[in-house]
Design an enzyme around this catalytic site. Structure first.
Site, short mmCIF file in Angstrom:
data_model
loop_
_atom_site.label_atom_id
_atom_site.label_comp_id
_atom_site.label_asym_id
_atom_site.label_seq_id
_atom_site.Cartn_x
_atom_site.Cartn_y
_atom_site.Cartn_z
N LYS A 80 0.07 -12.23 8.37
CA LYS A 80 -1.00 -11.49 7.69
C LYS A 80 -1.50 -12.39 6.56
O LYS A 80 -0.79 -12.67 5.60
CB LYS A 80 -0.47 -10.17 7.14
N VAL B 261 -4.81 -6.22 9.48
CA VAL B 261 -3.87 -5.27 8.87
C VAL B 261 -4.67 -4.58 7.77
O VAL B 261 -4.98 -5.18 6.74
CB VAL B 261 -2.63 -5.96 8.30
N THR C 36 0.83 -1.20 0.00
CA THR C 36 0.00 0.00 0.00
C THR C 36 0.86 1.25 0.00
O THR C 36 0.43 2.31 -0.46
CB THR C 36 -0.94 0.00 1.22
N TYR D 193 3.54 -12.53 5.29
CA TYR D 193 2.43 -11.92 4.55
C TYR D 193 2.10 -12.79 3.35
O TYR D 193 2.85 -12.84 2.37
CB TYR D 193 2.83 -10.51 4.12
#
Length: 294
Positions: A163, A205, A46, A134
């Site tokens: 995550k 998250v 992001t 992740y």
């Protein structure tokens, strides 16, 4: 649970010329802390990490650590599809005072499960910091299997959280059941936060927390105190916003939303491009309906 319940994958504000906008970085950090974020993930997807140089990532991590000043934990996005580079940035991130690192599944080169295991083990063992894995097959083209995640949590002591962004709730439940007991599983999908919590995740998250941090926090807290119906109601109300934030390549919609909220500008780096007029109109409408515009 060292990172808390509401973690935010933070954008990287940029000027019109494409440089990192440092005053706006500070403004975003303050905005996130003020709306309930427990931990900030810096230089992740992001944050447009594929377009950030190694030096920019390191400076950004160091800057956010200083600005947060212990009021929120800072997790450095130090993973990539190159193990050696990930090791280097992870070691340097530890020197900045970051509280942990997040390591994404290597993208594009499509490693095997053994390759994933060796990659994450190598990077995690290069640091004393807590490590968050992740898993995001939609962006990496490879799904890290439950067997691989469980093996890593059993073999590498400082892997303390995951995550999980596969969207596969059966996979999430199996992971929660089989992982090392003290490993925290987080939803990596805003739109499935309540279902993930019901499957055993401890928090999220989030991307939407930039815009609706208080609502995201209340949703998680409601679920955890047993007000499941209330949590479900908040989740359903947030769905249009969450869908809007991903109506085109992220983080362009989010940056435009934050510009409307006067938090920062909406500049992005290629290959991400700004929203076109109809998308801007849609985002404006979403924020107006949520009373997010002054």
């Amino acid at each position: 649970m060292e990172f808390g319940r509401l973690l935010t994958a933070m954008i990287t504000p940029m000027t019109d010329s494409g440089a990192i906008d440092w005053p706006s970085v500070d403004a975003v950090v303050e905005h996130l802390i003020g709306t309930g974020t427990d931990s900030i993930v810096v230089a992740g997807t992001t944050g447009e990490s594929p377009t950030l140089t190694h030096g920019e990532k390191l400076e950004l991590i160091r800057h956010v650590v200083r600005q947060a000043d212990g009021r929120a934990r800072v997790i450095a996005g130090s993973g990539s599809n190159d193990t050696a580079s990930s090791v280097q940035l992870t070691r340097e991130a530890e020197e900045t005072g970051a509280d942990g690192v997040m390591l994404v599944v290597p993208y594009y080169n499509k490693p095997t499960q053994e390759g994933l295991y060796q990659h994450f083990k190598t990077v995690a063992q290069s640091t004393s910091l807590p490590v968050m894995l992740y898993n995001i097959p939609g962006r990496s083209a490879v799904n890290m299997s439950v067997d691989t995640m469980v093996r890593l949590t059993r073999d590498v002591a400082n892997i303390t959280s995951i995550k999980e962004s596969s969207g596969d709730l059966v996979q999430v439940m199996e992971l929660v059941e089989r992982k090392r007991e003290d490993v925290a599983v987080y939803s990596g999908m805003d739109e499935l936060t309540v279902p993930y919590l019901s499957a055993g995740a401890v928090g999220v998250v989030s991307v939407a927390s930039h815009v609706a941090g208080e609502e995201m926090k209340e949703m998680v807290d409601s679920f955890l105190r047993g007000s499941v119906d209330q949590a479900g109601q908040i989740q359903r109300r947030l769905i249009p916003l969450i869908q809007g934030l991903f109506m085109t390549s992220s983080p362009a919609p989010l940056k435009y939303a934050l510009s409307l909220m006067k938090v920062c500008g909406d500049s992005v780096r290629l290959p991400i491009v700004p929203l076109h007029p109809s998308e801007k109109d849609h985002m404006h409408s979403l924020l107006r309906r949520m009373n997010k515009l002054s």
